[in-house]
Design a protein around this motif. Structure first.
Motif, PDB file in Angstrom:
ATOM      1  N   GLY A 146      -1.706   2.744   1.032  1.00 46.22           N
ATOM      2  CA  GLY A 146      -2.133   4.107   1.064  1.00 46.22           C
ATOM      3  C   GLY A 146      -2.772   4.534   2.398  1.00 46.22           C
ATOM      4  N   ALA A 147      -3.874   3.864   3.037  1.00 42.32           N
ATOM      5  CA  ALA A 147      -4.607   3.943   4.059  1.00 42.32           C
ATOM      6  C   ALA A 147      -3.621   4.062   5.482  1.00 42.32           C
ATOM      7  CB  ALA A 147      -5.685   3.046   4.321  1.00 42.32           C
ATOM      8  N   ALA A 148      -2.627   3.108   5.408  1.00 41.39           N
ATOM      9  CA  ALA A 148      -1.721   3.017   6.583  1.00 41.39           C
ATOM     10  C   ALA A 148      -0.912   4.221   6.613  1.00 41.39           C
ATOM     11  CB  ALA A 148      -1.086   1.812   6.426  1.00 41.39           C
ATOM     12  N   VAL A 165       3.256  -2.815  11.708  1.00 40.84           N
ATOM     13  CA  VAL A 165       3.553  -4.332  11.045  1.00 40.84           C
ATOM     14  C   VAL A 165       2.896  -4.311   9.852  1.00 40.84           C
ATOM     15  CG1 VAL A 165       3.018  -6.758  11.628  1.00 40.84           C
ATOM     16  CG2 VAL A 165       3.608  -5.456  13.569  1.00 40.84           C
ATOM     17  N   ASN A 166       3.749  -5.062   9.073  1.00 34.26           N
ATOM     18  CA  ASN A 166       3.063  -5.207   7.625  1.00 34.26           C
ATOM     19  C   ASN A 166       3.672  -6.625   7.010  1.00 34.26           C
ATOM     20  OD1 ASN A 166       1.356  -4.364   5.208  1.00 34.26           O
ATOM     21  ND2 ASN A 166       3.230  -4.044   4.419  1.00 34.26           N
ATOM     22  N   ARG A 167       2.805  -7.339   5.949  1.00 31.43           N
ATOM     23  CA  ARG A 167       3.194  -8.513   5.428  1.00 31.43           C
ATOM     24  C   ARG A 167       4.482  -8.277   4.691  1.00 31.43           C
ATOM     25  NH1 ARG A 167      -0.715 -10.597   0.811  1.00 31.43           N
ATOM     26  NH2 ARG A 167      -0.433  -8.360   0.040  1.00 31.43           N
ATOM     27  N   THR A 168       4.506  -7.009   3.706  1.00 35.22           N
ATOM     28  CA  THR A 168       5.838  -6.806   3.219  1.00 35.22           C
ATOM     29  C   THR A 168       6.527  -5.969   4.020  1.00 35.22           C
ATOM     30  OG1 THR A 168       4.360  -7.122   1.114  1.00 35.22           O
ATOM     31  CG2 THR A 168       6.615  -5.880   0.968  1.00 35.22           C
ATOM     32  N   ALA A 169       7.633  -6.378   4.252  1.00 36.04           N
ATOM     33  CA  ALA A 169       8.493  -5.713   5.152  1.00 36.04           C
ATOM     34  C   ALA A 169       9.169  -4.289   4.761  1.00 36.04           C
ATOM     35  CB  ALA A 169       9.821  -6.401   5.753  1.00 36.04           C
ATOM     36  N   GLY A 214     -10.497  -8.007   6.111  1.00 33.35           N
ATOM     37  CA  GLY A 214     -11.720  -7.974   6.389  1.00 33.35           C
ATOM     38  C   GLY A 214     -12.763  -7.217   5.376  1.00 33.35           C
ATOM     39  N   MET A 215     -12.139  -6.763   4.388  1.00 38.15           N
ATOM     40  CA  MET A 215     -12.821  -6.011   3.107  1.00 38.15           C
ATOM     41  C   MET A 215     -13.571  -7.353   2.503  1.00 38.15           C
ATOM     42  SD  MET A 215     -11.081  -3.647   0.591  1.00 38.15           S
ATOM     43  CE  MET A 215     -11.064  -4.353  -0.732  1.00 38.15           C
ATOM     44  N   ASN A 216     -14.739  -7.227   1.950  1.00 40.27           N
ATOM     45  CA  ASN A 216     -15.250  -8.317   1.228  1.00 40.27           C
ATOM     46  C   ASN A 216     -14.263  -8.882   0.081  1.00 40.27           C
ATOM     47  OD1 ASN A 216     -17.535  -7.812   2.602  1.00 40.27           O
ATOM     48  ND2 ASN A 216     -18.444  -6.435   0.985  1.00 40.27           N
TER      49      ASN A 216
HETATM   50  P1  NAP Z   1      -3.492  -0.563  -0.344  1.00 38.05           P
HETATM   51  O1  NAP Z   1      -2.495   0.594  -0.440  1.00 38.05           O
HETATM   52  O2  NAP Z   1      -3.338  -1.625  -1.499  1.00 38.05           O
HETATM   53  O3  NAP Z   1      -2.672  -1.314   1.052  1.00 38.05           O
HETATM   54  C1  NAP Z   1      -3.256  -2.674   1.291  1.00 38.05           C
HETATM   55  C2  NAP Z   1      -2.584  -3.131   2.516  1.00 38.05           C
HETATM   56  O4  NAP Z   1      -3.181  -4.190   2.841  1.00 38.05           O
HETATM   57  C3  NAP Z   1      -0.945  -3.310   2.206  1.00 38.05           C
HETATM   58  O5  NAP Z   1      -0.570  -3.096   3.674  1.00 38.05           O
HETATM   59  C4  NAP Z   1      -1.119  -5.015   2.241  1.00 38.05           C
HETATM   60  O6  NAP Z   1       0.055  -5.612   2.622  1.00 38.05           O
HETATM   61  C5  NAP Z   1      -2.186  -5.319   3.361  1.00 38.05           C
HETATM   62  N1  NAP Z   1      -2.528  -6.500   2.474  1.00 38.05           N
HETATM   63  C6  NAP Z   1      -3.579  -6.851   1.541  1.00 38.05           C
HETATM   64  N2  NAP Z   1      -3.871  -8.114   1.378  1.00 38.05           N
HETATM   65  C7  NAP Z   1      -3.064  -8.756   2.662  1.00 38.05           C
HETATM   66  C8  NAP Z   1      -3.252 -10.203   3.039  1.00 38.05           C
HETATM   67  N3  NAP Z   1      -3.775 -11.009   2.466  1.00 38.05           N
HETATM   68  N4  NAP Z   1      -2.454 -10.305   4.267  1.00 38.05           N
HETATM   69  C9  NAP Z   1      -1.727  -9.322   5.037  1.00 38.05           C
HETATM   70  N5  NAP Z   1      -1.898  -8.290   4.602  1.00 38.05           N
HETATM   71  C10 NAP Z   1      -2.628  -7.985   3.384  1.00 38.05           C
HETATM   72  O7  NAP Z   1      -4.705  -0.431  -0.130  1.00 38.05           O
HETATM   73  P2  NAP Z   1      -5.250   0.895   0.838  1.00 38.05           P
HETATM   74  O8  NAP Z   1      -5.851   1.881  -0.027  1.00 38.05           O
HETATM   75  O9  NAP Z   1      -4.312   1.200   1.890  1.00 38.05           O
HETATM   76  O10 NAP Z   1      -6.736   0.370   1.296  1.00 38.05           O
HETATM   77  C11 NAP Z   1      -6.534  -0.907   2.368  1.00 38.05           C
HETATM   78  C12 NAP Z   1      -8.175  -0.720   3.013  1.00 38.05           C
HETATM   79  O11 NAP Z   1      -8.506   0.371   3.531  1.00 38.05           O
HETATM   80  C13 NAP Z   1      -9.190  -0.983   1.933  1.00 38.05           C
HETATM   81  O12 NAP Z   1     -10.137  -1.851   2.459  1.00 38.05           O
HETATM   82  C14 NAP Z   1      -9.842   0.401   1.805  1.00 38.05           C
HETATM   83  O13 NAP Z   1     -11.148   0.292   1.433  1.00 38.05           O
HETATM   84  C15 NAP Z   1      -9.692   0.973   3.267  1.00 38.05           C
HETATM   85  N6  NAP Z   1      -9.842   2.547   3.249  1.00 38.05           N
HETATM   86  C16 NAP Z   1     -10.792   2.891   3.886  1.00 38.05           C
HETATM   87  C17 NAP Z   1     -11.188   4.263   4.107  1.00 38.05           C
HETATM   88  C18 NAP Z   1     -12.173   4.974   4.904  1.00 38.05           C
HETATM   89  O14 NAP Z   1     -12.541   6.084   4.655  1.00 38.05           O
HETATM   90  N7  NAP Z   1     -12.597   4.000   5.648  1.00 38.05           N
HETATM   91  C19 NAP Z   1     -10.184   5.077   3.196  1.00 38.05           C
HETATM   92  C20 NAP Z   1      -8.932   4.527   2.660  1.00 38.05           C
HETATM   93  C21 NAP Z   1      -9.189   3.243   2.530  1.00 38.05           C
HETATM   94  P3  NAP Z   1       1.435  -5.767   1.268  1.00 38.05           P
HETATM   95  O15 NAP Z   1       1.919  -4.166   1.693  1.00 38.05           O
HETATM   96  O16 NAP Z   1       2.033  -6.683   2.075  1.00 38.05           O
HETATM   97  O17 NAP Z   1       0.685  -6.090   0.091  1.00 38.05           O
END
Ligand code: NAP
Length: 293
Positions: A146-148, A165-169, A214-216
């Motif tokens: 979602g963030a990406a 680039v992402n783990r899941t193509a 990088g997240m806890n």
């Molecule tokens: P999400 O939809 O679950 O996506 C997670 C992403 O991280 C996917 O691309 C996933 O790859 C990848 N990933 C997870 N574990 C991995 C691992 N072990 N190795 C490689 N890739 C990995 O989550 P999201 O909502 O995008 O959130 C992602 C981060 O952004 C979180 O830390 C969230 O707190 C942060 N965030 C920050 C803000 C802000 O305002 N600063 C706003 C939104 C989100 P796969 O597709 O392969 O699973």
């Protein structure tokens, strides 16, 4: 003076006329958003209050509809419900539809509207740090969640020559297709993870981590990547933790321009604040709250 029957906590006073806003997620107890928004409401003298609303997966629909029933002005939506709320909204703003993720709900005349202010959060943080200097510059986006998806929209509109680039193509392929359709003329391609080389990383002007690494409790961005950051690059990590992430700490030590997840958090909060209140957000007040945490 506190009105009779009012509840006061910190700078927030809740009376019978107070407009409520909340954050729907699981968990939400750790969220900085209540402190950020309550400080902003107080700074502008608005009769509004922001509350955490922990919601189980099976209750998302009832919770969203309940916002209108209870007279809330709106809500933020966080992990894991950003996609799950979509079917319960009456109107979805363009960026939220494109990113398939809603992080802000506005209740207007009883109508539930979904927005995605993460796109603006990324855009505003980048423009504040780099102006228009990223137009045409190569950028690497890590992640396809979602963030990406929100970051890709912002980067494509800023004219970044984007590699994903992402783990899941398959997720990266979806993101690239979605971004290309949303921003005609943009450059956005997928690179298989195994083809990511140190040379390619050093050729980038921008590196943006939008994975959870990088997240806890999650792993870290691989050292093979952080060790190749060079001075003059812009390194943006959407992850926010109490201390700087390893990626940002390394990038800072290597002379890169760094942008942290807390700045994005403040910027997306500011955009949500403006949707709920129609007022300019007090960015300094909001930043001060996250700095003190
Ligand atoms: P999400 O939809 O679950 O996506 C997670 C992403 O991280 C996917 O691309 C996933 O790859 C990848 N990933 C997870 N574990 C991995 C691992 N072990 N190795 C490689 N890739 C990995 O989550 P999201 O909502 O995008 O959130 C992602 C981060 O952004 C979180 O830390 C969230 O707190 C942060 N965030 C920050 C803000 C802000 O305002 N600063 C706003 C939104 C989100 P796969 O597709 O392969 O699973």
């Amino acid at each position: 003076m506190t009105p009779q029957g009012a509840f006061q906590r910190g700078g927030t006073t809740v009376t019978g006329t107070t407009q409520l806003v909340g954050i729907i997620g699981r968990p939400v107890a750790h969220s900085l958003s209540p402190a950020i928004h309550n400080a902003a409401f107080a700074a502008l003298g608005l009769d509004m209050a922001y509350v955490p609303l922990p919601v189980r997966d099976e209750d998302v629909g009832a919770a969203v509809k309940g916002l209108a029933a209870l007279g809330f002005r709106g809500a933020n939506v966080t992990i894991p419900h950003k996609g799950a709320v979509l079917p319960y909204l009456e109107r979805i703003d363009g960026d939220a539809a494109l990113a398939a993720a809603v992080n802000t709900i506005v209740v207007d005349g009883g109508e539930l509207r979904g927005y995605n202010t993460d796109v603006e959060g990324v855009r505003a943080a980048l423009v504040a740090a780099c102006g228009d200097s990223l137009r045409g510059a190569p950028g690497l986006l890590l992640g396809a969640g979602g963030a990406a998806r929100a970051a890709a929209l912002a980067l494509a509109r800023l004219g970044v020559d984007l590699t994903v680039v992402n783990r899941t193509a398959a997720a990266a392929e979806r993101l690239v297709a979605l971004t290309a359709a949303a921003v005609p003329g943009c450059t956005c391609r997928r690179l298989p993870l195994e083809e990511l080389t140190a040379t390619l990383v050093t050729e980038q002007r921008l590196l943006l981590n939008a994975t959870s690494l990088g997240m806890n409790g999650a792993g870290k961005v691989p050292a093979s990547l952080t060790d190749t950051v060079t001075a003059g690059q812009v390194v943006f990590d959407v992850v926010y933790t109490r201390c700087e992430t390893d990626l940002l700490a390394q990038a800072r030590a290597r002379g890169a321009i760094v942008i942290g997840g807390l700045e994005m958090l403040v910027r997306q909060a500011a955009a949500a604040f403006e949707l709920w209140t129609g007022r300019s957000a007090p960015l300094d007040v909001m930043r001060d709250v996250v700095r003190r945490r």
